[in-house]
Design a protein around this motif. Sequence first.
Motif, short mmCIF file in Angstrom:
data_model
loop_
_atom_site.label_atom_id
_atom_site.label_comp_id
_atom_site.label_asym_id
_atom_site.label_seq_id
_atom_site.Cartn_x
_atom_site.Cartn_y
_atom_site.Cartn_z
N GLU A 43 -0.72 -42.35 8.70
CA GLU A 43 -0.05 -42.62 7.43
C GLU A 43 1.43 -42.28 7.45
O GLU A 43 1.98 -41.72 6.50
CB GLU A 43 -0.75 -41.84 6.29
N ALA A 59 4.61 -44.51 8.70
CA ALA A 59 5.18 -45.72 9.31
C ALA A 59 6.47 -45.43 10.06
O ALA A 59 6.77 -46.07 11.08
CB ALA A 59 5.43 -46.77 8.22
N SER A 95 -1.63 -50.36 12.80
CA SER A 95 -2.01 -50.60 11.40
C SER A 95 -0.85 -50.28 10.47
O SER A 95 -0.20 -49.23 10.61
CB SER A 95 -3.23 -49.75 11.04
N ASN A 96 -0.58 -51.20 9.57
CA ASN A 96 0.46 -51.04 8.56
C ASN A 96 1.85 -50.85 9.19
O ASN A 96 2.70 -50.17 8.64
CB ASN A 96 0.14 -49.84 7.64
N CYS A 97 2.07 -51.48 10.37
CA CYS A 97 3.39 -51.40 11.02
C CYS A 97 3.64 -52.73 11.74
O CYS A 97 3.22 -52.92 12.89
CB CYS A 97 3.44 -50.23 12.00
N SER A 98 4.33 -53.65 11.08
CA SER A 98 4.56 -54.98 11.64
C SER A 98 5.42 -54.94 12.89
O SER A 98 5.23 -55.75 13.82
CB SER A 98 5.23 -55.88 10.58
N TYR A 143 -1.48 -57.70 10.13
CA TYR A 143 -0.16 -57.11 9.93
C TYR A 143 0.93 -57.87 10.69
O TYR A 143 2.00 -57.33 10.98
CB TYR A 143 -0.16 -55.63 10.38
N GLU A 182 -11.63 -49.17 5.93
CA GLU A 182 -10.58 -49.79 5.12
C GLU A 182 -10.23 -51.19 5.63
O GLU A 182 -9.97 -52.11 4.84
CB GLU A 182 -9.34 -48.90 5.15
N LEU A 183 -10.23 -51.38 6.95
CA LEU A 183 -9.72 -52.62 7.52
C LEU A 183 -10.80 -53.66 7.81
O LEU A 183 -10.49 -54.85 7.94
CB LEU A 183 -8.97 -52.33 8.82
N LYS A 186 2.68 -61.63 -1.72
CA LYS A 186 3.16 -60.36 -1.18
C LYS A 186 4.65 -60.18 -1.45
O LYS A 186 5.10 -59.09 -1.83
CB LYS A 186 2.90 -60.30 0.33
#
Length: 932
Positions: free
Chosen positions: A429, A431, A482-485, A532, A600-601, A623
């Motif tokens: 959690e 980024a 995850s959650n980091c493009s 992502y 979650e994913l 988005k």
Amino acid sequence: IQKLCDRVASSTLLDDRRDAVRALKSLSKKYRLEVGIQAMEHLIHVLQTDRSDSEIIGYALDTLYNVISNDLEEEEQEENSAKQVDDLGSQFTEIFIKQQENVTLLLTLVEEFDFHVRWPGVKLLTSLLKQQGPQVQQIILVSPMGVSRLMDLLADSREVIRNDGVLLLQQLTKSNAAIQKIVAFENAFERLLDIITEEGNSDGGIVVEDCLLLLQNLLKNNNSNQNFFKEGSYIQRMKPWFEVGDDNCGWSAQKVTNLHLMLQLVRVLVSPTNPPGATSSCQKAMFHCGLLQQLCTILMATGVPADILTETINTVSEVIRGCQTNQDYFASVNAPSNPPRPAIVVLLMSMVNERQPFVLRCAVLYCFQCFLYKNQKGQGEIVSTLLPSTIDATGNSVSAGQLLCGGLFSTDSLSNWCAAVALAHALQENATLKEQLLRVQLATSIGNPPVSLLQQCTNILSQGSKVQTRVGLLMLLCTWLSNCSIAVTHFLHNPANVPFFQLTGQIAENLGEEEQLVQGLCALLLGISIYYNDNSLENYRKEKLKQLIEKRIGRENFIEKLGFISKHELYSRAAQKPQPSFSSPDHMMFDHEFTKLVKELEGVISKAIYKSSEEDKKEEEVKKTLEQHDNIVTHYKKVIREQDQELEELKQRVNTLTSQNEQLQATVTQQVSQIQQHKDQYNLLKVQLGKDSQHHNSHGDTFQMNGIQTEVSKLKEELEEWKNKHELLQGQLKEKDSVIEKLNSSQLEMGTTEQSSQTSKFSGLEHNNELQKELEMLRSQIQLQSAEISKLQMENQKLQVINTTADPMLGDSGAAAATSSELEGRLEQEIKELKNEVKALSEEKESLKQHLDSSSSTVAILQDEKSKLQREVAESKKEQDDLLVLLADQDQKISALKIKLKDLGVPVEDEDDTESGDQGDEDEDGDEEDQD
């Protein structure tokens, strides 16, 4: 046995019944079944009817205990199976408690102080609770004061009964929250902690162990009792338990057991399964009382047994988990080495060391996870040790990042897994750190260019390493991407080998069951790369990736592989609690936090795979709209936060100004009251002074001497003489003035020639100097004479007043003669005071004379000064008259001055100054009245 039962039932003599019960007791251990079946009813009847005889009651209770209890001798245990024994005790217990009155009767007998009754009663009740716990608990719960009666056993002075009472309460409080609360509020914590302290804390015997087990029963999964324990300041009393000292060589088995239970009790209070608020308050209390510091001391001590060290690490882990203060303290702890190393580094060295025990390595991993849990500061410190700018080039010290990298790429698969999970927790959690970790470069071999950490992880995956290593690296990559493009872009944009095709190839292959878990994780990583993906790489846009999955794997097959993760047995175990607990190293596959990420994913990835390109575009537009909306909301939140800060500052200023205003008002009120008080004091003193002067005059009139007229006539003559001298001096002064005027006129006429003018100028100046000296001498004489004249005039006025008032009393010659000496002394004193005043006036005239000496030497200025001195002489004569008027106007002047001071903002003078001023006014008033 039948005959003995008949004797118990039919004998009228107590001795016969007692002997029969004693005989049944002796037979009850060997012939448990027969005695239980035939004698139980008779024994219960004895308990009801023969309570007056403690001996027969004791025998009956012992017999029932032997029948119901399963604590048999070894020979009997060999003959009977364990199952039959358990069934027999349970059946007899069920028969006994069928009538609830029997349990109530037993509670009454336990209240007896007689040792032969109380002790067997406690043992019997304990055995009943062991056999049929919930039923007996319910009966005791509904009995009046049932639990409170049993709590009295802890206060018994006989240790045997007290210790068995602890065992009884252990059975009573098992899995019953209502009884646990009652026992806790009956002051159980205080009594048990006292017993533990009396027995020597961790150095105590089996009694300490029993007390700790009872405390665990009361606190485990009972939020009410935990809160009561914390608010009662009992956490502070746990600190001495862990003061084991430096000499750790003598660790007895009982001490190890006690300390183990003590550590478990600490963990009960800070367990992650407790409500977050309760856990946080207990963690703070443990830090403030020094308990955490004491645990860290044991953690870094030498000679501690391995199981105690492991449990201490687990305990410290849960004490610091999610508590920023405790986490910061733990980061500052250093091991007692040379040079000192942080405790975290020392623990990580144990974790990546394959020679360490497996449970110890798991405990260290849990400690590291708890240190990083909701601790962005700690996460940043760990990741910073991997970044190029902060790596120690000298190599003198080993950092946490270097240890993790070393474990990540070692030959030990368990070290690989632990290091990967630890590094994943450093990115959890966060980024920002995920982006920073992309900068990490690794030197693989001499001569080859460095590669990124992300690239090295994919390289190891492609080498076909052990399953445990691949699972650990895949969990790290899933957490990282995850959650980091940006990380997804770096992962897909791989020039050496495209990991995407390797992943699809692994997913498409039909491998054995042990590889299904790896396939599921590969599918998850691929799904994260799609979900992502920001479409910044043309060859790996979302749509192209989906098409590739459709061609090479198939959507249904992909979703099936993805579901392998959550269906795995080891996944279910890891999802239960945060602490990693594995029966063997082979079972170490999943991390608790990673199971949350999968949950979650899994759903969103499944949806993303089936979405069309149009839906993706719509979703991207949504988005973007949401991002814009979030930005607007964030902006307004920032504005509102700033306004809140300004409002808070203004409130603080208002509060400050209000408090200052209140202080000033209080000061003004106080000053007004002081001024009013001074006024009252002044008026009171003024009235008293008037009364005293009247009283003094009325008494003085009666004590005048007969020869006062003679004194008055003498003073009159002296006054006339001084007047004549004064007139003579005035005439001389006029003559000198006329001479000066002539001299001035002669100086003006002279001017015909330079020589004559100079000669006359010098002679005139010399003559002028001589005249000036004479003038000064005459002025001084005049001043002295004027002062004496004024003094005599005042004395004359006083004497005239006294003479006038004394005439009617002249006839009383006897009284006047008696007080003549008093009056003479008073007159002398008044004359001295007048002389002092004349002296003061003379000093004032001397200052004027000095001012005259410093003036210009011209004749015109001398004349001006002469007139000024004459005016001041006249003013000084009037001074005494002005003082009479001043006394009358004094009150008005004080009021006017105070009003002006208030208007100008100057504080009014203090009470002492006012009183001293009033006293001075009174003195002047008194002097003037005396002069009158």
